[in-house]
Design a protein around this motif. Sequence first.
Motif, PDB file in Angstrom:
ATOM      1  N   SER A  62      -8.553 -30.209 -28.203  1.00 31.01           N
ATOM      2  CA  SER A  62      -7.266 -29.500 -28.226  1.00 31.01           C
ATOM      3  C   SER A  62      -7.396 -28.084 -28.777  1.00 31.01           C
ATOM      4  CB  SER A  62      -6.229 -30.292 -29.031  1.00 31.01           C
ATOM      5  OG  SER A  62      -6.559 -30.328 -30.405  1.00 31.01           O
ATOM      6  N   HIS A  63      -8.181 -27.892 -29.828  1.00 29.14           N
ATOM      7  CA  HIS A  63      -8.379 -26.550 -30.368  1.00 29.14           C
ATOM      8  C   HIS A  63      -9.563 -26.501 -31.307  1.00 29.14           C
ATOM      9  CE1 HIS A  63      -5.829 -28.391 -33.444  1.00 29.14           C
ATOM     10  NE2 HIS A  63      -6.045 -27.376 -34.273  1.00 29.14           N
ATOM     11  N   ALA A  64      -9.884 -25.300 -31.748  1.00 30.22           N
ATOM     12  CA  ALA A  64     -11.166 -25.086 -32.434  1.00 30.22           C
ATOM     13  C   ALA A  64     -11.143 -25.389 -33.923  1.00 30.22           C
ATOM     14  CB  ALA A  64     -11.622 -23.635 -32.217  1.00 30.22           C
ATOM     15  N   HIS A  65      -9.988 -25.623 -34.516  1.00 33.75           N
ATOM     16  CA  HIS A  65      -9.994 -25.945 -35.953  1.00 33.75           C
ATOM     17  C   HIS A  65     -10.995 -27.066 -36.215  1.00 33.75           C
ATOM     18  CE1 HIS A  65      -5.940 -24.094 -37.341  1.00 33.75           C
ATOM     19  NE2 HIS A  65      -6.961 -23.327 -37.662  1.00 33.75           N
ATOM     20  N   ILE A  66     -11.699 -26.918 -37.333  1.00 39.29           N
ATOM     21  CA  ILE A  66     -12.847 -27.772 -37.617  1.00 39.29           C
ATOM     22  C   ILE A  66     -12.445 -29.244 -37.786  1.00 39.29           C
ATOM     23  CG2 ILE A  66     -13.210 -27.766 -40.151  1.00 39.29           C
ATOM     24  CD1 ILE A  66     -15.577 -26.184 -37.630  1.00 39.29           C
ATOM     25  N   GLY A 163       0.416 -22.817 -28.991  1.00 41.13           N
ATOM     26  CA  GLY A 163       0.950 -21.769 -29.867  1.00 41.13           C
ATOM     27  C   GLY A 163       0.603 -21.956 -31.338  1.00 41.13           C
ATOM     28  N   HIS A 164      -0.541 -22.588 -31.625  1.00 38.91           N
ATOM     29  CA  HIS A 164      -0.914 -22.951 -33.003  1.00 38.91           C
ATOM     30  C   HIS A 164      -2.014 -22.047 -33.545  1.00 38.91           C
ATOM     31  CE1 HIS A 164      -2.345 -25.469 -36.306  1.00 38.91           C
ATOM     32  NE2 HIS A 164      -3.480 -25.672 -35.681  1.00 38.91           N
ATOM     33  N   ILE A 165      -3.112 -21.919 -32.817  1.00 36.80           N
ATOM     34  CA  ILE A 165      -4.125 -20.890 -33.088  1.00 36.80           C
ATOM     35  C   ILE A 165      -4.612 -20.378 -31.742  1.00 36.80           C
ATOM     36  CG2 ILE A 165      -4.958 -21.833 -35.285  1.00 36.80           C
ATOM     37  CD1 ILE A 165      -7.564 -22.670 -33.643  1.00 36.80           C
ATOM     38  N   GLY A 188      -1.705 -32.150 -29.622  1.00 34.81           N
ATOM     39  CA  GLY A 188      -2.636 -31.370 -30.433  1.00 34.81           C
ATOM     40  C   GLY A 188      -1.883 -30.921 -31.666  1.00 34.81           C
ATOM     41  N   ASP A 189      -2.290 -29.848 -32.296  1.00 27.67           N
ATOM     42  CA  ASP A 189      -1.490 -29.277 -33.378  1.00 27.67           C
ATOM     43  C   ASP A 189      -0.486 -28.331 -32.727  1.00 27.67           C
ATOM     44  OD1 ASP A 189      -3.027 -30.672 -35.099  1.00 27.67           O
ATOM     45  OD2 ASP A 189      -3.871 -28.952 -36.158  1.00 27.67           O
ATOM     46  N   LEU A 190       0.775 -28.563 -33.028  1.00 25.66           N
ATOM     47  CA  LEU A 190       1.828 -27.798 -32.376  1.00 25.66           C
ATOM     48  C   LEU A 190       2.205 -26.592 -33.233  1.00 25.66           C
ATOM     49  CD1 LEU A 190       3.249 -28.329 -29.708  1.00 25.66           C
ATOM     50  CD2 LEU A 190       5.063 -29.484 -30.985  1.00 25.66           C
TER      51      LEU A 190
HETATM   52 ZN   LIG Z   1      -5.123 -26.958 -36.221  1.00 27.20          ZN
END
Ligand SMILES: [Zn+2]
Length: 472
Positions: A62-66, A163-165, A188-190
Amino acid sequence: MDMTLQFQGAARTVTGSMHVVRINGTTLLLDCGTFHGRREEARQRNSAFPFDPASVSAVVLSHAHIDHSGNLPTLVRQGFRGTIYCTHATKSLCEVMLKDSAYIQERDAEFITTRHRRRGLPAVEPLYTEEDVNATIPLMRSVDYSRTFELTGGATCRFEDAGHILGSASVALHLKDGSKETGLAFTGDLGRTGLPILRDPVFIGDGQDTDTLICESTYGGRFHARIEDMGKQLLEPLRRAFDRKAKVVIPAFSVGRTQELVYVLHGLVTRGDLPAVPVFVDSPLSVNVTKVFRQHPECFDAETRAILQAPEANDPFGFSRLTYVGSREESVALNDRPGPFLVISASGMCEAGRVVHHLSHSVTDPRNMVIIVGYQAENTLGKKIVMKEPEVNIFGEPHALKAEVVVLNSFSSHADRNDLLAYVRRFGASRLKNIYLVHGDLDQAEKLRDGLVESGFRRVHIPARGDTAPLV
Ligand SMILES: [Zn+2]
């Protein structure tokens, strides 16, 4: 054969995002993040998967946050050879972030091993190394937002901007097993409407029927202060701290929060609101990540695109009093530098990275200040600082927490209770068969569940780690 969903991370907690989809004998993963918490527990959970990594055919990231991507190199180290699907910006970010993560883990392992030796304790191994990251990146295949593509095992997938990162996505999966078909959406993270730099979240429910929704619940029971107040909230404590010549430490994720802080500080400097004090962004990652930001204008909102087209003086990712600290020597030099100054450093939950050193050199002095702008998971050093515990352990040594602690709540890049309720309502209570709330501590998930039940949603679940549900 049944299609199933299993929750293996970010279940009743906010880190270690990992959900397993089984269909036609194929195993797909949604996210593969690292779990953060007590050191030993984290090590154990991150190093042992509850399935054979070689049996996984694809990961949808979903996104790159670790805490969503950080355990991919461990998956590869333990036999995964499939494809990792993500957006273009997520791939670019992962290239720098996973290398940084490996570097931090190798350095932390060294540091702790040195301490252990003095006490006759065994050496500590890093979770993974740069070599594992180098084997991971070639498996990543990036795709455009809003384009439907095929996964293995009779599944299709689509990303929409969360729209989160930078590069963050919500995911729509269409799964088919024989005559059975089902729509699965994962938020994902919204993010939030109106966040600086980024475009607003795009609803993932358009374009296909969703039977099952996996929804984050980080702030399921809380309301954020207004985004427009970010600058104001930051200015008041900064002025107070700089008056008393404080060192101010802001722990922040290198990706997202750091650029957002710099963007807001840039605004304060431009307006002449911020006193003339040096600002350091201390993360070997931040320079590279800021470069990645510039490479992905497709993810920016109209306002940021306009600023970027203006001359260098208006660069929203840098301003005259801001220094990006690259080398370790420059970072160490900050330890003895007298205040006032501000240092923004990672990791965001104070569990690893240079911020831990900055905290160990500043928290014992009541003149100094720690400003917390992000979510702090249970049992992290960041959480202990938020709780203002009189003494905190840093690198295994007790430190008196005497510095002033300021907690700001406008900086979140997560949807709050109102945003989440409004988002889920768009699916329609009569349409959705099941909602699974993940990525939230239990009290937050329960509050969101109660709100959704009041809105007419019947089957709202808060799965525990290891729980399996049929996809129908
Ligand atoms: Zn995140």
